[in-house]
Write a protein that holds these residues in place. Structure first.
Motif, PDB file in Angstrom:
ATOM      1  N   ALA A 211      43.552  32.385  33.260  1.00 26.68           N
ATOM      2  CA  ALA A 211      42.232  32.667  34.140  1.00 26.68           C
ATOM      3  C   ALA A 211      42.640  32.982  35.431  1.00 26.68           C
ATOM      4  O   ALA A 211      42.025  32.072  36.281  1.00 26.68           O
ATOM      5  N   PRO A 212      43.439  33.697  36.107  1.00 22.59           N
ATOM      6  CA  PRO A 212      43.726  34.037  37.403  1.00 22.59           C
ATOM      7  C   PRO A 212      42.571  34.120  38.300  1.00 22.59           C
ATOM      8  O   PRO A 212      42.369  34.011  39.380  1.00 22.59           O
ATOM      9  N   HIS A 213      41.359  34.802  37.457  1.00 26.77           N
ATOM     10  CA  HIS A 213      40.399  35.293  38.510  1.00 26.77           C
ATOM     11  C   HIS A 213      39.525  33.773  38.859  1.00 26.77           C
ATOM     12  O   HIS A 213      38.837  34.028  40.011  1.00 26.77           O
ATOM     13  N   ARG A 214      39.633  32.863  38.534  1.00 27.98           N
ATOM     14  CA  ARG A 214      39.041  31.707  38.683  1.00 27.98           C
ATOM     15  C   ARG A 214      39.894  30.768  39.870  1.00 27.98           C
ATOM     16  O   ARG A 214      39.105  29.955  40.441  1.00 27.98           O
ATOM     17  N   ARG A 217      42.924  31.416  45.563  1.00 23.63           N
ATOM     18  CA  ARG A 217      44.065  32.362  45.970  1.00 23.63           C
ATOM     19  C   ARG A 217      45.113  32.500  45.052  1.00 23.63           C
ATOM     20  O   ARG A 217      45.703  31.596  44.537  1.00 23.63           O
ATOM     21  N   ALA A 218      45.374  33.761  44.567  1.00 19.28           N
ATOM     22  CA  ALA A 218      46.311  34.174  43.480  1.00 19.28           C
ATOM     23  C   ALA A 218      47.347  35.167  44.064  1.00 19.28           C
ATOM     24  O   ALA A 218      46.955  36.052  44.435  1.00 19.28           O
ATOM     25  N   ALA A 219      48.525  34.870  43.823  1.00 21.10           N
ATOM     26  CA  ALA A 219      49.803  35.932  44.119  1.00 21.10           C
ATOM     27  C   ALA A 219      50.444  36.254  42.779  1.00 21.10           C
ATOM     28  O   ALA A 219      51.135  35.391  42.216  1.00 21.10           O
ATOM     29  N   LEU A 220      50.365  37.639  42.313  1.00 22.86           N
ATOM     30  CA  LEU A 220      50.910  37.834  41.112  1.00 22.86           C
ATOM     31  C   LEU A 220      52.291  38.388  41.217  1.00 22.86           C
ATOM     32  O   LEU A 220      52.274  39.403  42.093  1.00 22.86           O
ATOM     33  N   TYR A 263      43.628  43.654  37.170  1.00 18.57           N
ATOM     34  CA  TYR A 263      42.288  43.722  36.887  1.00 18.57           C
ATOM     35  C   TYR A 263      42.058  42.114  36.314  1.00 18.57           C
ATOM     36  O   TYR A 263      41.031  41.542  36.403  1.00 18.57           O
ATOM     37  N   ALA A 264      43.107  41.462  35.609  1.00 19.24           N
ATOM     38  CA  ALA A 264      42.959  40.296  35.404  1.00 19.24           C
ATOM     39  C   ALA A 264      42.719  39.396  36.340  1.00 19.24           C
ATOM     40  O   ALA A 264      41.863  38.432  36.078  1.00 19.24           O
ATOM     41  N   VAL A 265      43.338  39.665  37.545  1.00 15.86           N
ATOM     42  CA  VAL A 265      43.438  38.538  38.535  1.00 15.86           C
ATOM     43  C   VAL A 265      42.039  38.787  39.589  1.00 15.86           C
ATOM     44  O   VAL A 265      41.442  37.806  40.076  1.00 15.86           O
ATOM     45  N   THR A 266      41.456  39.973  39.361  1.00 10.65           N
ATOM     46  CA  THR A 266      40.329  40.349  40.420  1.00 10.65           C
ATOM     47  C   THR A 266      39.111  40.545  39.474  1.00 10.65           C
ATOM     48  O   THR A 266      37.960  40.369  40.149  1.00 10.65           O
ATOM     49  N   ALA A 267      39.017  40.555  38.513  1.00  8.57           N
ATOM     50  CA  ALA A 267      37.787  40.344  37.399  1.00  8.57           C
ATOM     51  C   ALA A 267      36.991  39.318  37.607  1.00  8.57           C
ATOM     52  O   ALA A 267      37.508  38.131  37.754  1.00  8.57           O
ATOM     53  N   GLY A 268      35.840  39.235  37.357  1.00  9.00           N
ATOM     54  CA  GLY A 268      35.031  38.104  37.125  1.00  9.00           C
ATOM     55  C   GLY A 268      34.325  37.481  38.191  1.00  9.00           C
ATOM     56  O   GLY A 268      34.557  37.991  39.528  1.00  9.00           O
TER      57      GLY A 268
END
Length: 268
Positions: A211-214, A217-220, A263-268
Motif C-alpha cells: 500500500a505505498p499510496h498510504r 513519502r515514498a521513493a520507488l 500508479y500504485a504509488v500515486t493512486a488513492g
C-alpha cells in the motif's frame, strides 16, 4: 525574429550542433560538455521552449516552415533551412519529423532541492537504455510522480532518443543525480522517504499489500533491464516490493513495470 537562412554545405560550421546525431558515444560526451541537447519534432521543441530552455539554433526542411512559423517569429536564435538529403547527411539518419533544435541545458539541481517539495519520487539505478529512460519519464509525468533521481551511471535524460520517447516529459519532471551511489540514498531516507525496491524476488511484498499510496513519502527504486537493482541498492532499501505475475511470466519490461508501480504509488 530570425529570418531562416538556407544552408547547402554539410560542413558549414553553423550546423555543427547537429553532426553525427546517431553516434551515441560521441553525443553522450559532447552534449553535456558543450551544454546543449537536441529537441526533435514540433511538439518536443515547443515543450522545451515552454519549459524555459533557451534555443541555440533550429534546423528545418522547407515543409516545416509553416508549422513552425510562430516559433521562428519568436526565436532569438538562427534558423537554418536545409534540404532533406542534407539533413540526413549531417545528422546521420532520415529526419522524418523535419525539425530539430539545439537547446541550452540548465544546471542540474541538487537532490535535496527537489526532494524538499516532493512526496513521490522514482529512483533509477543503472538505466543506460535511452528508450526505457524516456518511457519512464513519460509515465512519471503522466501518473503524477514528483521527481526522478538517477544513479551516476544512468543515461542522460536529455539525449535525443530519451527526449523523443518521453515526448518532452523530461522537461516536466524535475530530476537530479544521486552521488555517491548508493550511499547518497541515505539523504533520501533522511528527507523522510521510505525506500521501496522493486524486484521480482519471491521474498518481496506484493505492491497491493505494501500500500505505498498510504505512505507520507515514498521513493520507488527501479534497476536496469535484465539484472534489476544491484545487491547494494537492494540492501539500502527499506522494503522490497513486487508486481504479482501470472501465466508463468516472471517480470515486465522496466518501462512497463515503472508505469504499474507509479500508479500504485500515486493512486488513492
Amino acid at each position: 525574429m530570425s529570418e531562416p537562412s538556407t544552408v547547402t554545405d554539410p560542413a558549414d560550421p553553423r550546423l555543427a550542433d547537429y553532426t553525427g546525431l546517431t553516434d551515441v558515444e560521441l553525443r553522450r560526451r559532447r552534449e553535456p560538455a558543450e551544454g546543449l541537447f537536441i529537441a526533435e519534432g514540433e511538439k518536443v521543441i515547443r515543450r522545451a521552449l515552454e519549459a524555459g530552455y533557451r534555443m541555440r539554433s533550429m534546423l528545418l526542411t522547407a515543409k516545416w516552415l509553416g508549422v513552425m512559423a510562430d516559433v521562428i517569429e519568436a526565436a532569438d536564435a538562427p534558423v537554418h533551412l536545409v534540404e532533406p538529403a542534407l539533413a540526413e547527411q549531417v545528422t546521420g539518419y532520415h529526419v522524418h519529423r523535419g525539425a530539430l533544435a539545439s537547446m541550452e541545458r540548465k544546471p542540474l539541481p541538487e537532490a535535496a532541492e527537489i526532494l524538499a517539495g516532493a512526496r513521490r519520487v522514482a529512483v533509477l539505478e543503472g538505466l543506460v537504455d535511452h528508450t526505457n529512460l524516456g518511457a519512464i519519464f513519460r509515465s512519471a509525468a503522466a501518473l503524477g510522480m514528483d521527481a526522478v533521481l538517477l544513479s551516476p551511471d544512468c543515461a542522460d535524460p536529455l539525449y535525443r532518443r530519451a527526449v523523443k520517447t518521453s515526448m518532452g516529459a523530461v522537461f516536466a519532471v524535475p530530476y537530479a543525480r544521486l552521488d555517491p551511489w548508493p550511499a547518497a540514498l541515505d539523504a533520501v531516507r533522511v528527507a523522510g522517504f521510505q525506500l521501496l525496491a522493486l524486484t521480482p524476488a519471491e521474498h518481496a511484498v506484493d505492491l497491493a499489500e505494501a500500500a505505498p499510496h498510504r505512505l507520507e513519502r515514498a521513493a520507488l527504486m527501479l534497476g536496469a533491464e535484465g539484472d534489476g537493482l544491484t545487491r547494494h541498492a537492494l540492501a539500502a532499501a527499506d522494503r522490497a516490493v513486487r508486481i504479482p505475475m501470472v501465466h508463468g511470466i516472471d517480470s515486465l519490461n522496466v518501462g512497463a513495470a515503472a508505469a504499474v508501480a507509479f500508479y500504485a504509488v500515486t493512486a488513492g
